[in-house]
Write an enzyme that holds these catalytic residues in place. Structure first.
Site, short mmCIF file in Angstrom:
data_model
loop_
_atom_site.label_atom_id
_atom_site.label_comp_id
_atom_site.label_asym_id
_atom_site.label_seq_id
_atom_site.Cartn_x
_atom_site.Cartn_y
_atom_site.Cartn_z
CE LYS A 186 6.21 -19.72 9.60
NZ LYS A 186 6.93 -20.36 10.64
CG HIS B 29 12.04 -21.23 5.07
ND1 HIS B 29 10.98 -20.88 5.86
CD2 HIS B 29 13.12 -21.23 5.88
CE1 HIS B 29 11.41 -20.67 7.09
NE2 HIS B 29 12.71 -20.89 7.14
NE ARG C 157 -1.77 -1.58 3.50
CZ ARG C 157 -2.09 -1.80 4.77
NH1 ARG C 157 -3.33 -1.67 5.16
NH2 ARG C 157 -1.17 -2.17 5.64
CG HIS D 41 8.98 -24.75 9.45
ND1 HIS D 41 8.76 -24.43 8.14
CD2 HIS D 41 8.84 -23.60 10.15
CE1 HIS D 41 8.52 -23.14 8.04
NE2 HIS D 41 8.55 -22.61 9.24
CE LYS E 124 16.47 -23.85 6.84
NZ LYS E 124 17.46 -22.77 6.70
CE LYS F 238 9.39 -17.22 18.06
NZ LYS F 238 10.39 -17.11 16.99
CG ASP G 37 5.87 -19.66 14.26
OD1 ASP G 37 5.39 -19.17 13.23
OD2 ASP G 37 6.99 -19.35 14.71
CD GLU H 97 12.90 -19.25 16.08
OE1 GLU H 97 13.01 -18.42 15.18
OE2 GLU H 97 11.83 -19.48 16.68
P1 NAP Z 1 5.36 -7.55 7.23
O1 NAP Z 1 6.75 -7.10 7.44
O2 NAP Z 1 4.28 -7.10 8.17
O3 NAP Z 1 4.95 -7.13 5.74
C1 NAP Z 1 3.63 -7.18 5.26
C2 NAP Z 1 3.62 -6.63 3.86
O4 NAP Z 1 2.29 -6.68 3.35
C3 NAP Z 1 4.06 -5.18 3.77
O5 NAP Z 1 4.77 -4.99 2.56
C4 NAP Z 1 2.74 -4.43 3.72
O6 NAP Z 1 2.95 -3.16 3.18
C5 NAP Z 1 1.92 -5.38 2.86
N1 NAP Z 1 0.46 -5.23 3.02
C6 NAP Z 1 -0.23 -5.26 4.18
N2 NAP Z 1 -1.53 -5.07 3.94
C7 NAP Z 1 -1.68 -4.91 2.60
C8 NAP Z 1 -2.78 -4.67 1.74
N3 NAP Z 1 -4.04 -4.53 2.22
N4 NAP Z 1 -2.57 -4.60 0.42
C9 NAP Z 1 -1.30 -4.73 -0.08
N5 NAP Z 1 -0.22 -4.95 0.69
C10 NAP Z 1 -0.40 -5.03 2.01
O7 NAP Z 1 5.26 -9.15 7.19
P2 NAP Z 1 6.41 -10.20 6.84
O8 NAP Z 1 7.21 -10.47 8.05
O9 NAP Z 1 7.12 -9.75 5.60
O10 NAP Z 1 5.56 -11.51 6.56
C11 NAP Z 1 4.71 -11.66 5.45
C12 NAP Z 1 4.03 -13.03 5.54
O11 NAP Z 1 5.04 -14.04 5.49
C13 NAP Z 1 3.28 -13.24 6.87
O12 NAP Z 1 2.15 -14.03 6.63
C14 NAP Z 1 4.29 -13.99 7.72
O13 NAP Z 1 3.65 -14.79 8.70
C15 NAP Z 1 4.99 -14.84 6.67
N6 NAP Z 1 6.36 -15.22 7.03
C16 NAP Z 1 7.26 -14.28 7.39
C17 NAP Z 1 8.56 -14.65 7.70
C18 NAP Z 1 9.61 -13.64 8.07
O14 NAP Z 1 10.76 -14.04 8.30
N7 NAP Z 1 9.28 -12.37 8.12
C19 NAP Z 1 8.93 -16.00 7.65
C20 NAP Z 1 7.98 -16.96 7.25
C21 NAP Z 1 6.69 -16.54 6.94
P3 NAP Z 1 1.91 -1.91 3.39
O15 NAP Z 1 1.62 -1.85 4.86
O16 NAP Z 1 2.61 -0.71 2.84
O17 NAP Z 1 0.71 -2.25 2.60
#
Ligand code: NAP
Length: 490
Positions: free
Chosen positions: A148, A178, A51, A240, A182, A339, A235, A216
């Site tokens: 996930k 992921h 967004r 995993h 690995k 954790k 989680d 972790e």
């Molecule tokens: P994050 O940092 O909160 O990022 C969320 C992203 O989604 C941001 O780019 C946000 O940008 C965008 N977004 C939110 N609402 C939106 C909307 N209505 N329309 C379009 N874009 C939107 O989350 P993340 O850590 O990257 O994780 C993303 C997903 O991957 C989650 O489901 C998480 O559980 C999963 N995941 C994450 C990790 C990790 O290491 N981070 C690992 C495994 C899985 P804006 O707010 O600008 O829209």
């Protein structure tokens, strides 16, 4: 044999959530590495969507900063060539504005493979898929990648899968885990099915037990809100750890064809003995960290990080699983994750049965069982623990030492990140290392009754001090069976 890196056909990778933590820290650096190795053709495009009101130039600056931070040894010319492939569209998945322009952008490359990577909260998966469908962007050269968590129970997982299935077929849907990308997991296939040595021993007659640990050192930090609705079982274990267990325990597939492998994994999931209210008290331990020390610093407890004085969410789980089939009956699989544990380590330890009889004098040294340690992180590699004679004079002294195959040291290469392989597998249309819908359902069918048993018990997770290996009950869980956790094994 030298590595053969074949370029893949041009593609458009659209990362919904392109400004988020996962995209910036993992997905974009992964693509950069594949680009530098010449696998990604420059006509391919990587388009971030979120967004935030950025233009292409603003997003490129973010990507440049992410690569410079996350990648060692960045060559300027290569970075600039990579950045030239990057674009951005500001879109809200829940609103109609901007989607026609997005469609026009996609239409500029009509022949490209299209990968829509949903790196956002699953709450908006349906909105995104529905819009892609209504714009006709779900044709046969399109794929959707789901991050996930896929649901918090069977019902919510089915709701997500049903919603996505309204617009993308199962063969277009890539549920990413992921851990399956690995190197060590690939190596598990090579070790088991590329050697005559292991498979005859890979059963209850020769294996005493298996341990899978995903530990972790970090706490929940700024993700406390998300984590409190999930917990360690949802989680880590449901996805995993069960996937690792499947790769370890499955029957030999007839080939590496995607469904041949996934059919065998599914059978393992369906053979897991149920854990429910009748036995969860004996077979599972939940914990929650209190203040303590981690990585040499004092750290707050979970409730402090959450900003609440009550939560029954587990930050640690240990459990004893069993697979009810001919190969594995009676072999415990001890699974553990948490954790704020002392080390960051993910490993599988397969302990073989003790020798039936010793010809050695006890004074020669202890005869420990053989052990195969498969380490996923850090330092991916495999160690096979054997008993040998200590070299040289001084009598027969038995030593338990590892045949050590640390991949990076042995092959002199930088380990690719799991996302590098997995995203290119999506472009190639190879779903072998992705979860099929029926696997997700079978995993929830097993994990759901555990969660219900915990909820129904009224018990709270047992406290453990940050920087320790979880509550003492987790040690008792395995020691009751005359075994110990193998944290010093590798
Ligand atoms: P994050 O940092 O909160 O990022 C969320 C992203 O989604 C941001 O780019 C946000 O940008 C965008 N977004 C939110 N609402 C939106 C909307 N209505 N329309 C379009 N874009 C939107 O989350 P993340 O850590 O990257 O994780 C993303 C997903 O991957 C989650 O489901 C998480 O559980 C999963 N995941 C994450 C990790 C990790 O290491 N981070 C690992 C495994 C899985 P804006 O707010 O600008 O829209």
């Amino acid at each position: 044999m030298s590595a053969q890196l074949l370029p893949i056909e041009p593609f458009d990778l659209v990362i919904f959530g392109g400004t988020g933590d996962l995209a910036v820290r993992k997905l974009l650096p992964a693509m950069y590495h594949r680009f530098v190795d010449g696998q990604i053709q420059p006509s391919s495009r990587i388009i971030g969507v979120a967004r935030e009101g950025l233009d292409d130039a603003g997003y490129r600056e973010q990507v440049r900063a992410a690569i410079e931070k996350g990648v060692a040894h960045v060559a300027k010319a290569q970075l600039e060539a990579f950045i030239a492939m990057i674009g951005y569209r500001s879109l809200d998945a829940r609103k109609a504005d901007g989607w026609d322009e997005f469609s026009a952008l996609m239409a500029a490359q009509p022949t490209h493979i299209r990968v829509f990577y949903l790196s956002t909260s699953p709450d908006i998966f349906t909105d995104i898929c529905q819009r892609l469908g209504s714009l006709g962007l779900n044709g046969e050269r399109s794929r959707v990648v789901l991050e996930k968590p896929i649901g918090r129970d069977l019902q919510s997982a089915n709701a997500i899968n049903d919603a996505v299935a309204g617009y993308f077929t199962e063969s277009q849907t890539y549920r990413i885990d992921h851990y399956l990308g690995k190197e060590t997991v690939q190596n598990l296939l090579a070790l088991r099915f590329g050697n005559a040595l292991f498979e005859p021993l890979w059963n209850a007659q020769h294996i005493d037990h298996v341990q899978i640990t995903v530990a972790e050192t970090v706490g929940v930090g700024h993700r406390a809100g998300y984590y409190d609705r999930a917990g360690a079982l949802r989680d880590m274990v449901q996805n995993h750890i069960l996937q690792l267990l499947c790769m370890l325990a499955m029957e030999p597939p007839s080939s590496l064809a995607p469904d041949a492998v996934r059919d065998e994994k599914l059978k393992v999931l369906r053979s897991l003995r149920p854990i429910d209210a009748s036995n969860a008290g004996q077979l599972t331990v939940r914990g929650q960290y209190r203040a303590g020390a981690a990585e040499g610093q004092s750290v707050p407890g979970y409730l402090d990080e959450l900003g609440s004085d009550q939560s029954k969410t587990e930050t640690f789980v240990a459990l004893k699983a069993e697979i009810g089939n001919w190969r594995w009956a009676g072999v415990p699989f001890y699974l553990r994750t948490g954790k704020r544990l002392p080390n960051r380590v993910s490993e599988i330890v397969v302990t073989f049965r003790a020798l039936p009889h010793s010809i050695f004098d006890p004074a020669n040294g202890p005869l420990l069982p053989n052990r195969l340690t498969l380490r996923l992180q850090p330092d991916e590699g495999v160690k096979l623990w054997l008993t040998i004679k200590h070299p040289g004079p001084g009598g027969l002294r038995l030593r338990h030492v590892p045949l050590d195959m640390s991949f990076a040291a042995a092959f002199g290469i930088q380990q690719p990140d799991a996302y590098e392989r997995l995203i290119l597998d999506v472009v190639r249309g190879n779903p072998t290392l992705f979860m099929r819908r029926d696997e997700v359902e079978a995993a929830w069918n097993w994990a759901g009754p555990i969660l219900q048993a915990w909820e129904g018990s009224g018990d709270t997770p047992k406290p453990y001090t940050a920087g320790t290996w979880g509550p003492s009950a987790a040690v008792a869980l395995i020691e009751r069976d005359g075994r110990t956790w193998a944290e010093d094994a590798a």
